[in-house]
Structures are given as structure tokens and as C-alpha cells.
Design a protein around this motif. Structure first.
Motif, PDB file in Angstrom:
ATOM      1  N   GLN A  38      33.148 -32.242  11.021  1.00 13.23           N
ATOM      2  CA  GLN A  38      32.721 -32.965   9.374  1.00 13.23           C
ATOM      3  C   GLN A  38      31.210 -32.736   9.825  1.00 13.23           C
ATOM      4  O   GLN A  38      30.941 -34.789  10.851  1.00 13.23           O
ATOM      5  CB  GLN A  38      33.236 -33.949   8.780  1.00 13.23           C
ATOM      6  CG  GLN A  38      32.578 -33.884   8.080  1.00 13.23           C
ATOM      7  CD  GLN A  38      33.080 -34.683   6.135  1.00 13.23           C
ATOM      8  OE1 GLN A  38      34.705 -35.704   6.503  1.00 13.23           O
ATOM      9  NE2 GLN A  38      33.042 -34.461   5.056  1.00 13.23           N
ATOM     10  N   ALA A  39      29.868 -32.344   9.752  1.00 10.40           N
ATOM     11  CA  ALA A  39      28.666 -33.474   9.634  1.00 10.40           C
ATOM     12  C   ALA A  39      28.119 -33.332   8.179  1.00 10.40           C
ATOM     13  O   ALA A  39      29.029 -33.286   7.295  1.00 10.40           O
ATOM     14  CB  ALA A  39      27.996 -31.634   9.857  1.00 10.40           C
ATOM     15  N   PRO A  40      26.802 -34.152   8.591  1.00 10.43           N
ATOM     16  CA  PRO A  40      26.547 -34.955   7.591  1.00 10.43           C
ATOM     17  C   PRO A  40      26.134 -34.445   6.484  1.00 10.43           C
ATOM     18  O   PRO A  40      25.096 -33.056   6.855  1.00 10.43           O
ATOM     19  CB  PRO A  40      25.292 -36.393   8.143  1.00 10.43           C
ATOM     20  CG  PRO A  40      26.025 -35.639   9.342  1.00 10.43           C
ATOM     21  CD  PRO A  40      26.694 -34.704   9.653  1.00 10.43           C
ATOM     22  N   GLY A  41      26.720 -33.955   5.051  1.00 16.74           N
ATOM     23  CA  GLY A  41      27.270 -33.262   4.145  1.00 16.74           C
ATOM     24  C   GLY A  41      26.540 -32.491   4.072  1.00 16.74           C
ATOM     25  O   GLY A  41      26.139 -31.083   3.457  1.00 16.74           O
ATOM     26  N   LYS A  42      28.290 -31.693   4.993  1.00 19.09           N
ATOM     27  CA  LYS A  42      28.693 -30.582   4.704  1.00 19.09           C
ATOM     28  C   LYS A  42      30.613 -30.974   4.688  1.00 19.09           C
ATOM     29  O   LYS A  42      30.523 -31.855   5.277  1.00 19.09           O
ATOM     30  CB  LYS A  42      28.304 -29.628   6.401  1.00 19.09           C
ATOM     31  CG  LYS A  42      26.957 -29.601   6.621  1.00 19.09           C
ATOM     32  CD  LYS A  42      27.073 -28.583   7.406  1.00 19.09           C
ATOM     33  CE  LYS A  42      25.605 -28.439   7.851  1.00 19.09           C
ATOM     34  NZ  LYS A  42      25.474 -27.397   8.564  1.00 19.09           N
ATOM     35  N   GLN A  43      30.994 -29.563   4.506  1.00 18.96           N
ATOM     36  CA  GLN A  43      32.717 -30.325   3.619  1.00 18.96           C
ATOM     37  C   GLN A  43      32.997 -30.265   5.411  1.00 18.96           C
ATOM     38  O   GLN A  43      32.635 -29.640   6.931  1.00 18.96           O
ATOM     39  CB  GLN A  43      32.946 -29.006   3.776  1.00 18.96           C
ATOM     40  CG  GLN A  43      32.714 -29.184   2.320  1.00 18.96           C
ATOM     41  CD  GLN A  43      33.579 -27.606   1.229  1.00 18.96           C
ATOM     42  OE1 GLN A  43      33.548 -26.635   1.439  1.00 18.96           O
ATOM     43  NE2 GLN A  43      33.396 -28.373   0.012  1.00 18.96           N
ATOM     44  N   ARG A  44      34.172 -30.882   6.030  1.00 12.77           N
ATOM     45  CA  ARG A  44      34.643 -30.497   7.219  1.00 12.77           C
ATOM     46  C   ARG A  44      35.323 -28.799   7.267  1.00 12.77           C
ATOM     47  O   ARG A  44      35.833 -28.303   6.590  1.00 12.77           O
ATOM     48  CB  ARG A  44      36.022 -31.728   7.171  1.00 12.77           C
ATOM     49  CG  ARG A  44      37.226 -31.787   8.178  1.00 12.77           C
ATOM     50  CD  ARG A  44      38.411 -32.580   7.751  1.00 12.77           C
ATOM     51  NE  ARG A  44      38.212 -34.030   7.255  1.00 12.77           N
ATOM     52  CZ  ARG A  44      38.462 -35.163   7.250  1.00 12.77           C
ATOM     53  NH1 ARG A  44      39.635 -34.640   7.800  1.00 12.77           N
ATOM     54  NH2 ARG A  44      37.856 -35.933   6.918  1.00 12.77           N
TER      55      ARG A  44
END
Length: 120
Positions: A38-44
């Protein structure tokens, strides 16, 4: 079932890291094992998975660079990450689908997450 992940860190683009995740506790069997990120601001998102029989699957963006493997004797799943790119930066979570008892259905368990940072 407890999962302990390790191996994250800071690496330059083009470098390599190896993640490990060991399952412990009381369980009857482990089915699939996998890695999500999971990247910042993104979905897993699912990165790679490996079935109990050893068959593997990868998301397109990591094919040819990442390799998932498992050691059933150690109840451990690994993710070898080569040719890392800045877009691989994320918190990586291990996932295990396991049965605690033979008569129970399987459940998903999650590790605590390990941060991978790839600098350009």
C-alpha cells in the motif's frame, strides 16, 4: 496465527531487498501465502501470491523482477525484489490464508507491514 514480517528498508533504484514473513501460533494448515503493498494515498494491492502447491502469481508491474517463495517447514514466505523502482515504494504486508482447526473454515491473517523505500 501471528505473522512477523521483516526485511524492508531504504534502497536505491535498481537495488534489491528480500522480505520475509514467518507464521507462528496454533494452526492446522496454511493454504495460500502472499504479499500486498500500500503506497501513500493508494489502495492496498496484491503483489504476489503462492499457493500451497507452489504455484505463483504476480501483478504485471513486478513480473520478472520479484520472486515469491515459501518454506513450508518454517511456515515462512519470502519476496525477493530485484531491480527496484521508486514506484515500488510502499508498506508491504504479508498475508496468510490458514485453518486454525481441521473442522473450521480458513481465514486471512495479516502481518504488521514493513516499509520499502526506493530512492531515485
Amino acid at each position: 496465527v501471528q505473522l512477523q514480517a521483516s526485511g524492508g528498508g531504504l534502497v536505491q533504484a535498481g537495488g534489491s531487498l528480500r522480505l520475509s514473513c514467518a507464521a507462528s501460533g496454533s494452526f492446522f494448515s496454511i493454504n495460500s501465502m502472499g504479499w500486498y503493498r500500500q503506497a501513500p494515498g493508494k489502495q492496498r494491492e496484491l503483489v504476489a501470491g503462492i499457493a500451497s502447491g507452489g504455484s505463483t502469481s504476480y501483478r504485471d508491474s513486478v513480473k520478472g523482477r520479484f520472486t515469491i517463495s515459501r518454506d513450508n517447514a518454517k511456515n515462512t514466505v519470502y519476496l525477493q525484489m530485484n531491480s527496484l523502482k521508486p514506484e515500488d515504494t510502499a508498506v508491504y504486508y504479508c498475508n496468510v490464508n490458514a485453518k486454525r482447526k481441521s473442522w473450521l473454515g480458513s481465514s486471512d491473517y495479516w502481518g504488521q507491514g514493513t516499509l520499502v523505500t526506493v530512492s531515485s
